[in-house]
Design an enzyme around this catalytic site. Sequence first.
Site, short mmCIF file in Angstrom:
data_model
loop_
_atom_site.label_atom_id
_atom_site.label_comp_id
_atom_site.label_asym_id
_atom_site.label_seq_id
_atom_site.Cartn_x
_atom_site.Cartn_y
_atom_site.Cartn_z
N CYS A 7 -4.61 -3.87 30.99
CA CYS A 7 -3.97 -4.74 30.01
C CYS A 7 -5.02 -5.36 29.09
O CYS A 7 -6.07 -5.82 29.54
CB CYS A 7 -3.20 -5.84 30.75
SG CYS A 7 -2.37 -7.01 29.66
N CYS B 186 5.13 -2.45 27.93
CA CYS B 186 3.82 -1.81 27.85
C CYS B 186 3.46 -1.14 29.18
O CYS B 186 3.53 -1.78 30.24
CB CYS B 186 2.75 -2.84 27.48
SG CYS B 186 1.09 -2.12 27.31
N HIS C 105 4.88 -6.45 25.15
CA HIS C 105 4.27 -6.59 26.48
C HIS C 105 5.26 -6.24 27.58
O HIS C 105 4.87 -5.73 28.64
CB HIS C 105 3.77 -8.02 26.65
CG HIS C 105 3.04 -8.26 27.94
ND1 HIS C 105 1.78 -7.77 28.18
CD2 HIS C 105 3.42 -8.93 29.06
CE1 HIS C 105 1.39 -8.13 29.40
NE2 HIS C 105 2.36 -8.84 29.96
N CYS D 190 3.84 -2.76 10.11
CA CYS D 190 2.80 -2.34 9.18
C CYS D 190 2.23 -0.99 9.63
O CYS D 190 1.16 -0.92 10.20
CB CYS D 190 1.70 -3.40 9.12
SG CYS D 190 0.54 -3.18 7.75
N CYS E 104 -0.36 2.33 19.30
CA CYS E 104 -1.63 1.59 19.25
C CYS E 104 -2.26 1.37 20.61
O CYS E 104 -3.43 1.70 20.83
CB CYS E 104 -1.42 0.24 18.55
SG CYS E 104 -0.85 0.37 16.84
N CYS F 40 -5.06 -8.90 22.53
CA CYS F 40 -3.79 -8.21 22.32
C CYS F 40 -2.66 -9.22 22.13
O CYS F 40 -2.55 -10.20 22.88
CB CYS F 40 -3.48 -7.30 23.50
SG CYS F 40 -1.96 -6.33 23.30
N CYS G 265 7.64 -0.11 19.43
CA CYS G 265 6.54 0.86 19.56
C CYS G 265 6.45 1.53 20.93
O CYS G 265 6.30 2.75 21.01
CB CYS G 265 5.21 0.21 19.23
SG CYS G 265 5.03 -0.37 17.54
N CYS H 118 4.91 2.11 4.03
CA CYS H 118 6.25 2.31 4.60
C CYS H 118 6.92 3.54 4.01
O CYS H 118 7.65 4.24 4.71
CB CYS H 118 7.10 1.06 4.39
SG CYS H 118 6.55 -0.36 5.36
N CYS I 271 1.96 -6.75 14.13
CA CYS I 271 2.22 -6.51 12.70
C CYS I 271 3.67 -6.76 12.31
O CYS I 271 3.99 -6.70 11.12
CB CYS I 271 1.81 -5.08 12.32
SG CYS I 271 2.84 -3.79 13.06
N CYS J 64 -2.57 -4.67 20.41
CA CYS J 64 -1.46 -4.92 19.48
C CYS J 64 -1.88 -6.03 18.53
O CYS J 64 -2.35 -7.09 18.97
CB CYS J 64 -0.20 -5.32 20.25
SG CYS J 64 1.15 -5.89 19.18
N CYS K 182 0.82 -1.22 0.00
CA CYS K 182 0.00 0.00 0.00
C CYS K 182 0.84 1.26 0.00
O CYS K 182 0.29 2.36 0.12
CB CYS K 182 -0.92 0.00 1.21
SG CYS K 182 -0.03 0.06 2.79
N CYS L 178 5.27 -6.84 4.56
CA CYS L 178 4.96 -7.41 3.24
C CYS L 178 6.22 -7.89 2.54
O CYS L 178 6.25 -8.96 1.94
CB CYS L 178 4.21 -6.39 2.37
SG CYS L 178 2.60 -5.92 3.00
#
Length: 305
Positions: A254, A238, A235, A198, A281, A260, A269, A60, A291, A288, A57, A161
């Site tokens: 959580c 997080c 995790h 992603c 996210c 998740c 992330c 990136c 991805c 999560c 798509c 991808c």
Amino acid sequence: MCQGGKRMKISRRRFLQWTAASAAALGLSKFDLERLDNVVLAAGTKAPVIWLQGAACSGCSISLLNSIKETTIDDFLLNKVDMKYHHNLMTAAGDLAISTLDQAAIDHNGDFILIIEGGVPTADNGVYCVLTERDGQPWTMLDAVNELGSKAKYVINVGTCAAFGGVPAADPNPTGIQRTDNILSNKTINPIINLPGCPTHPYTIMKTIIDLLLNGMPNLDSEGRPAFAYGEKIHSNCPRRSIGKASQLGELGCYNGLGCKGQSSQYNCPNIRWNNQVNWCIEAGHTCIACSIPSFPESPFYKFG
């Protein structure tokens, strides 16, 4: 934005301002910055980059172009690397664009960075993703990856991808998309670097390229991912981990019981977040979806009841 063979001149003061400002974001030490200063300011050392896009798509590429807190993408493209070919960014089109790609591969054989974005269809000789024509015959993404992968000094798969197949390779996968490292098995000068996500975070892309220029190949895990970005499970870092379990999305707590996948996903992330470190996210109230793992996309994304 692509400069072809042209080299932009920048003052030492401007360069040092950029490197000092971006040190925290890119995770570079003072010693690394001094080395980067010498490498980039030396004549003819800007790294040639060829960026191919397959079945994807363009997320990136869009991620990379997103503004970065300490600097902007134009500084990176104009002053740190020599982007020889990128379908979305270069002003040339058609035969002129492809001839630029071909000439770059010849001039920098064995010395350029090949970045692959998107899946690579292999069914029916790759005809489902055609980049251009050569001698009246389709030149496919599969052709380009096979031809350029063996000539590149480094091959980087940007996005899930390209790295693992991702969404385009989900069942039933009629175009026969495969992992790029399977296609190029034993054909590259160095091991292939996978930067799944992603999309992939722009910091991760930039730091990987800069680390290559300074130190060569990074430490990779069993899936070809650099340890600095994929060394810990989401995790583990997080902020919701110690709050208790949430009973529904949007509730503080959580999300493990709501589907998740942070316990099975390695990505940075929680540490660098997105959109200039504004959010990510789980902080935004979503689970999560893992991805960055080879099996993405896994179903279901949500778990209720």
